[in-house]
Every structure is written in structure tokens, then in C-alpha cells.
Write a protein that holds these residues in place. Structure first.
Motif, PDB file in Angstrom:
ATOM      1  N   GLU A 163       0.850  -1.239   0.205  1.00 15.64           N
ATOM      2  CA  GLU A 163       0.110   0.030  -0.035  1.00 15.64           C
ATOM      3  C   GLU A 163       0.697   1.240   0.044  1.00 15.64           C
ATOM      4  OE1 GLU A 163      -3.810   0.495   2.008  1.00 15.64           O
ATOM      5  OE2 GLU A 163      -2.601   1.926   3.447  1.00 15.64           O
ATOM      6  N   ARG A 164       2.029   1.401   0.696  1.00 17.27           N
ATOM      7  CA  ARG A 164       2.851   2.570   0.965  1.00 17.27           C
ATOM      8  C   ARG A 164       3.408   2.662  -0.475  1.00 17.27           C
ATOM      9  NH1 ARG A 164      -0.131   4.568   4.833  1.00 17.27           N
ATOM     10  NH2 ARG A 164      -0.104   3.136   6.687  1.00 17.27           N
ATOM     11  N   GLN A 182       0.962   4.379  -2.877  1.00 15.28           N
ATOM     12  CA  GLN A 182       0.601   5.519  -2.355  1.00 15.28           C
ATOM     13  C   GLN A 182       1.650   6.490  -2.696  1.00 15.28           C
ATOM     14  OE1 GLN A 182      -0.068   5.123   1.991  1.00 15.28           O
ATOM     15  NE2 GLN A 182      -2.153   5.806   1.985  1.00 15.28           N
ATOM     16  N   LEU A 207      -6.532   1.850  -4.745  1.00 22.74           N
ATOM     17  CA  LEU A 207      -6.097   3.069  -4.555  1.00 22.74           C
ATOM     18  C   LEU A 207      -6.260   4.179  -5.860  1.00 22.74           C
ATOM     19  CD1 LEU A 207      -2.655   2.240  -2.381  1.00 22.74           C
ATOM     20  CD2 LEU A 207      -5.067   2.900  -1.474  1.00 22.74           C
ATOM     21  N   ASN A 208      -7.041   3.591  -6.582  1.00 26.62           N
ATOM     22  CA  ASN A 208      -7.661   4.491  -7.639  1.00 26.62           C
ATOM     23  C   ASN A 208      -6.468   4.758  -8.901  1.00 26.62           C
ATOM     24  OD1 ASN A 208     -10.098   4.424  -6.912  1.00 26.62           O
ATOM     25  ND2 ASN A 208     -10.298   6.202  -5.943  1.00 26.62           N
ATOM     26  N   GLY A 242       0.233  18.219  -4.370  1.00 26.61           N
ATOM     27  CA  GLY A 242      -1.111  18.104  -3.828  1.00 26.61           C
ATOM     28  C   GLY A 242      -1.816  16.672  -3.709  1.00 26.61           C
ATOM     29  N   ILE A 243      -0.946  15.544  -4.014  1.00 30.69           N
ATOM     30  CA  ILE A 243      -1.306  14.401  -3.961  1.00 30.69           C
ATOM     31  C   ILE A 243      -1.164  13.770  -2.672  1.00 30.69           C
ATOM     32  CG2 ILE A 243      -1.106  11.811  -4.839  1.00 30.69           C
ATOM     33  CD1 ILE A 243      -0.517  13.197  -7.612  1.00 30.69           C
ATOM     34  N   SER A 244      -2.109  13.188  -2.013  1.00 29.47           N
ATOM     35  CA  SER A 244      -1.795  12.569  -0.565  1.00 29.47           C
ATOM     36  C   SER A 244      -1.148  11.349  -0.551  1.00 29.47           C
ATOM     37  CB  SER A 244      -3.083  12.271   0.008  1.00 29.47           C
ATOM     38  OG  SER A 244      -2.884  11.678   1.479  1.00 29.47           O
ATOM     39  N   GLY A 293      -0.438   9.603   2.215  1.00 27.54           N
ATOM     40  CA  GLY A 293      -0.408   9.106   3.417  1.00 27.54           C
ATOM     41  C   GLY A 293      -0.103  10.029   4.586  1.00 27.54           C
ATOM     42  N   SER A 294       0.111   9.558   5.676  1.00 31.55           N
ATOM     43  CA  SER A 294       0.449  10.383   7.008  1.00 31.55           C
ATOM     44  C   SER A 294       1.761   9.784   7.561  1.00 31.55           C
ATOM     45  CB  SER A 294      -0.777  10.272   7.800  1.00 31.55           C
ATOM     46  OG  SER A 294      -1.095   9.344   8.499  1.00 31.55           O
ATOM     47  N   TYR A 295       1.529   8.986   8.600  1.00 35.45           N
ATOM     48  CA  TYR A 295       2.794   8.787   9.622  1.00 35.45           C
ATOM     49  C   TYR A 295       3.693   7.728   8.855  1.00 35.45           C
ATOM     50  CZ  TYR A 295       0.739   4.005  10.212  1.00 35.45           C
ATOM     51  OH  TYR A 295       0.246   2.732   9.966  1.00 35.45           O
ATOM     52  N   ASN A 352       4.150   7.960   5.522  1.00 36.21           N
ATOM     53  CA  ASN A 352       4.633   8.495   4.019  1.00 36.21           C
ATOM     54  C   ASN A 352       6.294   8.439   4.079  1.00 36.21           C
ATOM     55  OD1 ASN A 352       5.583  10.878   4.969  1.00 36.21           O
ATOM     56  ND2 ASN A 352       3.437  11.989   4.490  1.00 36.21           N
ATOM     57  N   THR A 394       8.512  11.362   5.994  1.00 39.18           N
ATOM     58  CA  THR A 394       8.315  11.002   7.691  1.00 39.18           C
ATOM     59  C   THR A 394       9.058  10.045   7.830  1.00 39.18           C
ATOM     60  OG1 THR A 394       5.983  11.941   7.427  1.00 39.18           O
ATOM     61  CG2 THR A 394       6.604  10.580   9.621  1.00 39.18           C
TER      62      THR A 394
END
Lengths: 359, 359
Positions: free
Chosen positions: A73-74, A77, A103-104, A216-218, A220-222, A224, A227
Motif C-alpha cells: 500500500e505504501r 501511495q 488506491l485508484n 497536492g497528491i496525498s 499518506g500520513s505517519y 509516508n 516522514t
């Protein structure tokens, strides 16, 4: 009583693991802060050791994740804005492709026949951002030759080449100048309890993730890539990780380094050779993968047809636990992991037992 | 030598954990397949036990994740198309809000002053899809009263109410008719090694995730709610999970059930009462959170000002490890976890030691 578990993950634990775990509790490892110097030291030893064991160049970062499934997934993303390309040669490479769809992304694919790999030149569309290859298919026991994987980088400079090595590491030696990322989980070739994945990326992956973020594409968060990089630079992780799992991985890597990667690889070759030989000689059994170049050294699949159930029982009586065939092959195949945790003696016993099986 | 670790996570292990871990290795638990009947049985016992311990109604599903940090991301991915609303009363609720921003949502916020919680009626915009509340702020020791949390559901029928209970479970008893989701990680109140999160959701969350999916919004892959539900129905997980972690969680839940949740809660109240009393009586120290309604029972923060370093040393000499103040409060505060792993006797020793501290 099971003496040896040949299931390809979670598999046989490496013989030192339970002692290391006992020591971890004695030292209070499960209670230490993931922001402490002590954790940073363990984390650094782990990544340094892995770098040494697998000859990973300095320009690659090593991250800890919760599983290889998470890494699928990562990767999508962080490394794909629109288009990925997947070589599918079994259920796990197929799942990687499905995750890109979920994830489109526009995820293209090329599928091999069941039990076969790929050969020759593969042409990839110009606008492909990521080429996803599964080095060793845990479901079918098909391996892709490293020279085959090495073809992509040169001809597709715009694309990142990522390689799923879940059930082959630490056996293969990659040419890291030809790939951008590899990943695995620890419950297979490292003989550890499940609950930890390792993701290795180079500078091109970092740049790609940053470029997506800028658009501007996400990503992910913690977990990504930026990070993860910022935390890895401090030998930390963004979240409270599986500290015990990282401690144990470090201990096993040190054990592997003491044994020597050459010895591990030579023993893997030996064990694979005697098992394939036994299957080829057998009146009732045969290797599922016919093409010798596609026969995995680390997950060996036996075509057992209507002898499957009886053979399973026969092996279990000797304390040998074979892995079921995957999915629809459950009733006609057995899988045998050939990891560092499986000793030469255990493999010799397995091979002798197969030879003694008369149906 | 540290006898008691009061750091609020990873914290003191519950006293039975290392024995359970030894037993797990003896039984070969780290090698079992996550698709086996044996794993399904462990998984079922764990969720059944948790349901009983925390009085979780049958219409809530219980999922295993890798951490509570992961759950922050999964909640935003699965439950928000556009707009979330976050009550921020410390660093962790702030991080939850930031994750929503990173996932490109319109994340509104209401911030409390440092060391304070919220009171009274909070008005929420009509188009808010998710109200995110952190029951117990691990950074500041501020707790939000359950009656405060209960106000949202009735007045905001369109929104899902999710509650971060990372550092309060198993202490609080929620009214599950007033909330849609709670989540925590096991290295705090459950006294376990880190590397496992628990996410509990009701039918409204499932419907919301399915509605987003129908609209073509990506809700992630292996850990999206529909996939988690399908696997939880079989007592399985989508990926190979931290099997050892789930086994240990089950054992601790059974230990807690034997002790009784009422006893655990009563002991928590007692320990919190004697520590707050000691801080209030102390010439040099005081509780950081002044409002008694906002004083956490499970993470108690002491305002120590320029005595912090000396007090830390004083406590360490007695084998008592305090938690550092969080972030910028590292030099002026100490945090004390009050979890089931911390015995009454350990708390009495802590309180006596604080009373003996003269600066």
C-alpha cells in the motif's frame, strides 16, 4: 509433535529466537521508550547489520513497517500518481496489483501462466511510473531470475523498479543499481514471529514521494516516505513500533552475520537441490514448477495430486509439517519453505521421508 | 535497577506477560499460520474477552491493527469524504487533526488551552462527517468527562463520533450508544509489548466506508473497513498480523477478567487519589492539570518546574522511573502512568518517595 514447520510463513522459527526473546524480557526491552537512546541503538544495529548482510548500498534507506502487506500500500501511495505496471505470476503479485486498483491507480498487468515465470524482454509503456515485480511467488514457488529483473531499469528510466522479496530474502543478492526498492516481512526467511516488515528505498523513491506531495497528491500520513526518512535519520520510527520485533530481528541478523551469508546461500542451494531431486525421482510426486530457471530455491512446491492428503498425514507422523498448497491448489500441492531456519539435517530427513512414501 | 516504569507507554509490563510469552514460544505460537483454526480460536477468545471486559455491545466489530497511529489514518480514510472536526487538547489530538490534513480533508479544529479540557456545549457544523475526540491526552494528562463526550451523538446525527482511548483503556466505561468508534494500543493500559492496535467500530462506520467506496473514493486497501469486517467475521486478519501480540493480549484480557474490571477501576481510582493528594500537599510540586474534572486518572502529570531533573534522579535511585514531560514540557514536568500494571504498593512507594523529596 511437530519438529519442523515447512509452511512458508509464518514458518519455523530460527533456533535462537526463543532464547533471544527470553533475554529481551529479562532486559526489559518491551518496556523501553521508542524515543530512547537504547531504542535508537537497537534500531541502528538492525539496519547496519541488514546493510552488511545483504550488501545494501549507503544510498538506500531502511524503514520498519508492520508487514509486507502494508508496504504494498505504501509503495502505491508514495510512488505512483497515475500508472503502475505489475508482473503477475501468482496470488501475491496479483494482490499487489489489486491494491493499486483499490488506491485508484491505472494499474496495468502482465500475467504469466500458473506455475510459470517470465522470460525475455518485456516492453513497458512510456508513462509507467512504477514496475512491480515479485521475485519469489510464495503461492506457486516461481522465482524470477535476477538478470530478468535487471532488464527494466536501463530501458525504463522514468519508472521505479520495486521488488517483492517477501519469501526469498536473505537468499538473493540483488544488484542494487538496477532496482529502486525491495521489501519483505520477517516471519519467512528471517525465522521470526510475524508483525514486522522491512522496506528499503533509494533516493529516487524519496524524490518521487516528494514530487507527489508537491502536486497536492496525498501520500499518506505517519508512514509516508518523507516522514519515514526523517525518523530513520534519527534511528527512530514515526509511531510506537514493534520494539520487541526489531530487537529480535537485530539478534537474528547478528546470528546470520556470524554464520555468514555465503554459508546460508550455499546451504539453501544444497537443500533445494536435494528436494527438487527427490521430487523428480519420485514415482508419485513432481515439482510443480517445471522450468528449472523458474524453480524457487526458497519455496518449493510439490505437485502431489490425489496423494496430497495421505502424504501430509505421512509427514506429520514424522513431525514434519508441510505447507498446504495455496488457494485452489490446496488439495493437489504441498509447499516446502527452505529458509535459514530449516537445517540441512531437517531437509535430509524430509527428503528421506518423501523417498519412503509409497502412496 | 528500575523496579517500576511509570512512563505512559511503552510502560511497565503487566506482571504476567513474560510468563505468557515464554508459554507462547513453548507452544510454538509464533510459528502458527494466521489462517489456521488455532489462530482463529485465539483471535475469537481475544475479541470475546475484550467485549466482556469493556461491555462492548454485539453490534460493534473489533479489528486488530499495527498501532493506534495507524487507526488515526484508517479512520480518516474510511470515514471522511470531506470534513472532520477535531477537539484538540494536547499533542496527540493535534497529530490526529494533522493526519486528516495530510489525507487532504477539510479538518476543522477547536483547541483548548494547554493543560485544560473542554466543558459545556460544543457546536459542530452541519456538514461535519466525523467528530474526533481524545478521551485522555497522554501529553498533558487532561481527560474529557464521558458525559461531555456523550453530548455529540444526539445533536449531530449526521456525524460519526470517534474516541481515542489510547492511554485510558481499560479504565473508562463508555456508553456505546453515544459513540461510533474507539481505539487504543496495547503498550499502555494493557501492559503489553508495543506493536498492536485495537480498533472498535459500529455498523454506522461500516456503512460510511461502503458509501465512500461507492462514490469512488479510495478508502485504502488491506485495512479498509469492508476488508477488516470480512476477515473479522472469520476471526482472521487481512495480513499476517502480530500473532504473538494477539496471543499475549488474549492472556492479559483473561487475567484482567479474573481480577475483575471493577477491582481494576477501583484500584485505579485509589492510586490516582493518593498521587494527586501527594502533589497537592507538596511544597515544591503540584498537579499540572488544575481543574479536577479534567485530571486524568490514568496519566497524571506533575508540575515540577526547576526540580524536575533532581526529582527524576531522586526517584530513579529508588528504582522508580518517571515519564518525562512531553515535548516542550520535558524540563518542567513529569508524567506518571497509572495503569493496571502499576500496583497499589508501587504507587504507595511512589507517593512516599515524593513526600520525602525536599528538592
Amino acid at each position: 509433535m511437530i519438529h519442523t514447520n515447512f509452511t512458508p510463513g509464518p514458518s519455523q522459527l530460527y533456533f535462537t529466537v526463543s532464547d533471544h526473546a527470553r533475554q529481551a524480557f529479562k532486559e526489559g526491552i518491551p518496556s523501553i521508550s521508542h524515543r530512547s537512546k537504547q531504542f535508537e541503538q537497537i534500531s541502528k544495529e538492525t539496519t547496519d547489520g541488514l546493510r552488511q548482510l545483504l550488501s545494501i548500498p549507503d544510498n538506500f534507506y531502511i524503514f520498519f513497517t508492520s508487514s509486507a502487506t502494508e508496504v504494498w500500500e505504501r509503495i502505491i501511495q508514495n510512488l505512483v500518481a497515475e500508472k503502475s505496471f505489475h508482473l503477475i505470476n501468482g496470488s501475491f503479485s496479483k494482490r499487489f496489483h489489486e491494491i493499486a486498483i483499490q488506491l485508484n491507480k491505472k494499474a496495468e498487468k502482465l500475467e504469466a501462466k500458473e506455475g510459470e515465470g517470465f522470460t525475455g524482454e518485456i516492453s513497458v509503456q512510456d508513462n509507467t511510473e512504477l514496475i512491480a515485480v515479485t521475485h519469489n511467488e510464495t503461492s506457486t514457488g516461481v522465482v524470477l531470475p535476477i538478470e530478468f529483473i535487471n532488464q527494466f531499469k536501463e530501458k525504463n528510466k522514468q519508472a521505479l523498479v520495486v521488488v517483492d522479496v517477501v519469501s526469498s530474502m536473505p537468499y538473493p543478492q540483488f544488484d542494487f543499481s538496477k532496482i529502486d526498492s525491495v521489501f519483505f516481512s520477517v516471519q519467512k526467511g528471517f525465522g521470526l514471529p510475524a508483525g514486522l516488515g522491512v522496506w528499503i528505498v533509494n533516493q529516487h523513491c524519496i524524490e518521487k514521494a516528494e514530487a507527489l506531495l508537491k502536486k497536492g497528491i496525498s501520500i499518506g500520513s505517519y508512514h509516508n516516505i518523507p516522514t519515514l526518512v526523517a525518523n530513520a535519520a534519527k534511528n527512530q520510527t514515526p509511531e510506537t513500533p514493534n520494539v520487541l520485533g526489531i530487537y529480535l530481528l537485530n539478534k537474528i541478523i547478528q546470528d546470520f552475520l556470524r554464520k555468514g551469508i555465503d554459508t546460508i546461500r550455499r546451504e539453501t542451494d544444497y537443500k533445494a537441490a536435494i528436494l527438487y531431486h527427490a521430487l523428480e525421482q519420485h514415482a508419485l510426486l513432481s515439482p510443480f514448477v517445471k522450468d528449472k530457471n523458474a524453480q524457487s530455491k526458497t519455496v518449493i512446491v510439490a505437485d502431489c495430486q490425489n496423494h496430497t492428503e495421505k502424504l501430509t498425514k505421512f509427514l506429520l507422523e514424522k513431525g514434519l509439517q508441510p505447507g498446504d498448497g495455496y488457494g485452489s491448489s490446496k488439495k493437489t500441492q504441498l509447499r516446502f519453505a527452505n529458509f535459514p531456519a530449516h537445517s540441512k539435517e531437517q531437509y535430509e530427513l524430509l527428503v528421506d521421508s518423501l523417498a519412503a512414501f509409497q502412496g
